[in-house]
Motif scaffolding. Structure first.
Motif, PDB file in Angstrom:
ATOM      1  N   GLU A 263       9.707  29.901  41.095  1.00  0.00           N
ATOM      2  CA  GLU A 263       9.042  28.669  41.509  1.00  0.00           C
ATOM      3  C   GLU A 263       9.745  27.405  41.004  1.00  0.00           C
ATOM      4  O   GLU A 263       9.953  26.464  41.781  1.00  0.00           O
ATOM      5  CB  GLU A 263       7.583  28.693  41.051  1.00  0.00           C
ATOM      6  CG  GLU A 263       6.792  27.483  41.536  1.00  0.00           C
ATOM      7  CD  GLU A 263       5.338  27.529  41.098  1.00  0.00           C
ATOM      8  OE1 GLU A 263       4.645  26.506  41.264  1.00  0.00           O
ATOM      9  OE2 GLU A 263       4.895  28.578  40.578  1.00  0.00           O
ATOM     10  N   PRO A 264      10.130  27.320  39.710  1.00  0.00           N
ATOM     11  CA  PRO A 264      10.818  26.097  39.259  1.00  0.00           C
ATOM     12  C   PRO A 264      12.129  25.857  40.001  1.00  0.00           C
ATOM     13  O   PRO A 264      12.458  24.715  40.337  1.00  0.00           O
ATOM     14  CB  PRO A 264      11.066  26.367  37.767  1.00  0.00           C
ATOM     15  CG  PRO A 264      10.047  27.387  37.393  1.00  0.00           C
ATOM     16  CD  PRO A 264       9.879  28.246  38.592  1.00  0.00           C
TER      17      PRO A 264
ATOM     18  N   PHE B   8      15.738  22.096  33.437  1.00  0.00           N
ATOM     19  CA  PHE B   8      16.551  23.309  33.378  1.00  0.00           C
ATOM     20  C   PHE B   8      16.998  23.803  34.756  1.00  0.00           C
ATOM     21  O   PHE B   8      18.185  24.102  34.943  1.00  0.00           O
ATOM     22  CB  PHE B   8      15.805  24.412  32.622  1.00  0.00           C
ATOM     23  CG  PHE B   8      15.800  24.227  31.134  1.00  0.00           C
ATOM     24  CD1 PHE B   8      16.990  24.261  30.421  1.00  0.00           C
ATOM     25  CD2 PHE B   8      14.622  24.019  30.438  1.00  0.00           C
ATOM     26  CE1 PHE B   8      17.004  24.087  29.042  1.00  0.00           C
ATOM     27  CE2 PHE B   8      14.627  23.842  29.073  1.00  0.00           C
ATOM     28  CZ  PHE B   8      15.813  23.879  28.362  1.00  0.00           C
ATOM     29  N   PRO B   9      16.096  23.910  35.756  1.00  0.00           N
ATOM     30  CA  PRO B   9      16.567  24.367  37.074  1.00  0.00           C
ATOM     31  C   PRO B   9      17.587  23.424  37.706  1.00  0.00           C
ATOM     32  O   PRO B   9      18.554  23.867  38.333  1.00  0.00           O
ATOM     33  CB  PRO B   9      15.277  24.421  37.911  1.00  0.00           C
ATOM     34  CG  PRO B   9      14.175  24.506  36.929  1.00  0.00           C
ATOM     35  CD  PRO B   9      14.636  23.731  35.742  1.00  0.00           C
ATOM     36  N   THR B  10      17.390  22.126  37.533  1.00  0.00           N
ATOM     37  CA  THR B  10      18.325  21.159  38.116  1.00  0.00           C
ATOM     38  C   THR B  10      19.696  21.265  37.470  1.00  0.00           C
ATOM     39  O   THR B  10      20.731  21.224  38.155  1.00  0.00           O
ATOM     40  CB  THR B  10      17.779  19.726  37.952  1.00  0.00           C
ATOM     41  OG1 THR B  10      16.467  19.641  38.528  1.00  0.00           O
ATOM     42  CG2 THR B  10      18.688  18.718  38.629  1.00  0.00           C
TER      43      THR B  10
ATOM     44  N   LEU C 223      15.228  22.801  44.241  1.00  0.00           N
ATOM     45  CA  LEU C 223      15.981  22.765  45.493  1.00  0.00           C
ATOM     46  C   LEU C 223      15.407  21.756  46.482  1.00  0.00           C
ATOM     47  O   LEU C 223      16.128  21.237  47.343  1.00  0.00           O
ATOM     48  CB  LEU C 223      16.003  24.159  46.126  1.00  0.00           C
ATOM     49  CG  LEU C 223      16.911  25.198  45.448  1.00  0.00           C
ATOM     50  CD1 LEU C 223      16.656  26.585  46.020  1.00  0.00           C
ATOM     51  CD2 LEU C 223      18.375  24.812  45.628  1.00  0.00           C
ATOM     52  N   THR C 224      14.122  21.478  46.372  1.00  0.00           N
ATOM     53  CA  THR C 224      13.472  20.535  47.295  1.00  0.00           C
ATOM     54  C   THR C 224      13.109  19.225  46.621  1.00  0.00           C
ATOM     55  O   THR C 224      12.305  18.459  47.160  1.00  0.00           O
ATOM     56  CB  THR C 224      12.196  21.188  47.878  1.00  0.00           C
ATOM     57  OG1 THR C 224      11.310  21.560  46.803  1.00  0.00           O
ATOM     58  CG2 THR C 224      12.545  22.426  48.686  1.00  0.00           C
ATOM     59  N   ASN C 225      13.676  18.961  45.456  1.00  0.00           N
ATOM     60  CA  ASN C 225      13.379  17.737  44.722  1.00  0.00           C
ATOM     61  C   ASN C 225      13.854  16.518  45.516  1.00  0.00           C
ATOM     62  O   ASN C 225      15.044  16.395  45.822  1.00  0.00           O
ATOM     63  CB  ASN C 225      14.080  17.774  43.351  1.00  0.00           C
ATOM     64  CG  ASN C 225      13.633  16.629  42.452  1.00  0.00           C
ATOM     65  OD1 ASN C 225      13.097  15.632  42.899  1.00  0.00           O
ATOM     66  ND2 ASN C 225      13.873  16.797  41.170  1.00  0.00           N
TER      67      ASN C 225
ATOM     68  N   LYS D   2      11.347  29.667  34.190  1.00  0.00           N
ATOM     69  CA  LYS D   2      10.108  29.782  33.425  1.00  0.00           C
ATOM     70  C   LYS D   2       9.275  28.516  33.548  1.00  0.00           C
ATOM     71  O   LYS D   2       9.797  27.440  33.868  1.00  0.00           O
ATOM     72  CB  LYS D   2      10.423  30.066  31.944  1.00  0.00           C
ATOM     73  CG  LYS D   2      11.092  31.409  31.711  1.00  0.00           C
ATOM     74  CD  LYS D   2      11.773  31.491  30.370  1.00  0.00           C
ATOM     75  CE  LYS D   2      10.787  31.451  29.232  1.00  0.00           C
ATOM     76  NZ  LYS D   2      11.451  31.672  27.925  1.00  0.00           N
ATOM     77  N   GLY D   3       7.979  28.663  33.291  1.00  0.00           N
ATOM     78  CA  GLY D   3       7.083  27.524  33.298  1.00  0.00           C
ATOM     79  C   GLY D   3       7.165  26.741  31.998  1.00  0.00           C
ATOM     80  O   GLY D   3       7.763  27.185  31.016  1.00  0.00           O
ATOM     81  N   GLN D   4       6.547  25.566  31.989  1.00  0.00           N
ATOM     82  CA  GLN D   4       6.608  24.683  30.839  1.00  0.00           C
ATOM     83  C   GLN D   4       6.081  25.346  29.573  1.00  0.00           C
ATOM     84  O   GLN D   4       6.712  25.273  28.517  1.00  0.00           O
ATOM     85  CB  GLN D   4       5.824  23.402  31.138  1.00  0.00           C
ATOM     86  CG  GLN D   4       5.852  22.363  30.029  1.00  0.00           C
ATOM     87  CD  GLN D   4       7.102  21.506  30.071  1.00  0.00           C
ATOM     88  OE1 GLN D   4       8.000  21.739  30.867  1.00  0.00           O
ATOM     89  NE2 GLN D   4       7.150  20.495  29.213  1.00  0.00           N
TER      90      GLN D   4
END
Length: 268
Positions: A44-45, A236-238, A50-52, A26-28
């Motif tokens: 998207e998040p 959250f995604p990380t 994954l590319t951070n 989800k978005g912010q």
């Protein structure tokens, strides 16, 4: 009453996991407005995580998996024979040695970090993979030896005697006859050691340090989210990427934990 308590416990454990999983997609604004809702889900998040550039997920997985395999192999090679000697010997000094190893289970690993740092510096192993793997392996030995010794004690000693009559040495008897029977206990310790190494943060952060260029999953997550602690589309995604492999591993292997811990009590 028991069912109510059970469902309350399940909810207490699963709600944080649900919040983490849902908000990773989800978005912010959606997270702040309704953290429990399912509206506004997007990949998207997770794609950005994954590319951070602050946290290479694939490299973090590879480094952590390397440590997990190395620690498990060394733990089995060292703890299993030691437990065999303790379990099979009637001499009192070996029982005292067992108590010595058992005492190690009551010492938190974080308490040992500072003395270990001085030892590793003296040996020239500070900030190296070898130093970290050795320390993590040592942390697994007390409970591994305790569990293995309890399990070996339930394996009939006549197997050892029969092997000796056939001319097998004690070392060969252990690895070819006794050790294959220890599969449930070994599987249990491999699972528990995997959780311990994968989730460890303090030890790799201190022993390896940022200067080594090696990031485990936990230290990589810290590097990725420490600068963006209020950006939940990063946090959250990380975090989900960090725990996802361990959750999958647990789902497939959890039955071995129960069987391994109870096999010694029901065998023989």
């Amino acid at each position: 009453m028991r069912k109510t308590f059970l469902w309350a416990t399940v909810a207490f454990m699963l709600i944080p996991l649900y919040v983490l999983t849902v908000n990773a997609f989800k978005g912010q604004q959606d997270i702040l407005a309704n953290p429990f809702g399912l509206a506004g889900l997007t990949l998207e998040p997770l794609g950005r995580a994954l590319t951070n550039p602050q946290f290479n997920v694939v490299k973090g997985y590879a480094v952590t998996l390397l440590f997990v395999v190395a620690v498990n192999v060394l733990s089995v090679v060292l703890a299993a024979p030691a437990a065999y000697v303790i379990a099979r010997s009637p001499k009192r000094r070996f029982r005292v040695l067992m108590l010595f190893f058992l005492a190690g289970t009551f010492i938190p690993g974080q308490v040992l970090v500072i003395p270990v740092v001085y030892v590793l510096k003296t040996l020239g192993l500070m900030g190296t993979i070898r130093g970290f793997v050795l320390f993590e392996t040592v942390l697994t030995l007390p409970f591994s030896i305790f569990l293995y010794a309890g399990y070996i004690a339930t394996v009939p000693a006549v197997l050892d005697q029969a092997a000796a009559v056939d001319g097998a040495s004690r070392l060969r008897t252990f690895w070819q006859i006794v050790f294959p029977l220890m599969r449930p206990a070994v599987a249990t310790m491999v699972i528990l050691n995997t959780f311990s190494v994968w989730n460890d943060f303090v030890n790799p952060q201190i022993i390896l340090g940022p200067g080594s260029g090696l990031y485990t999953v936990t230290t990589g997550v810290y590097a990725a989210v420490s600068q963006y602690s209020t950006d939940y589309t990063v946090v959250f995604p990380t975090l989900l990427l960090a725990i996802a492999p361990l959750l999958v591993f647990f789902v497939f292997m959890q039955r071995h934990i129960i069987s391994g811990l109870t096999a010694g009590a029901t065998k023989g």
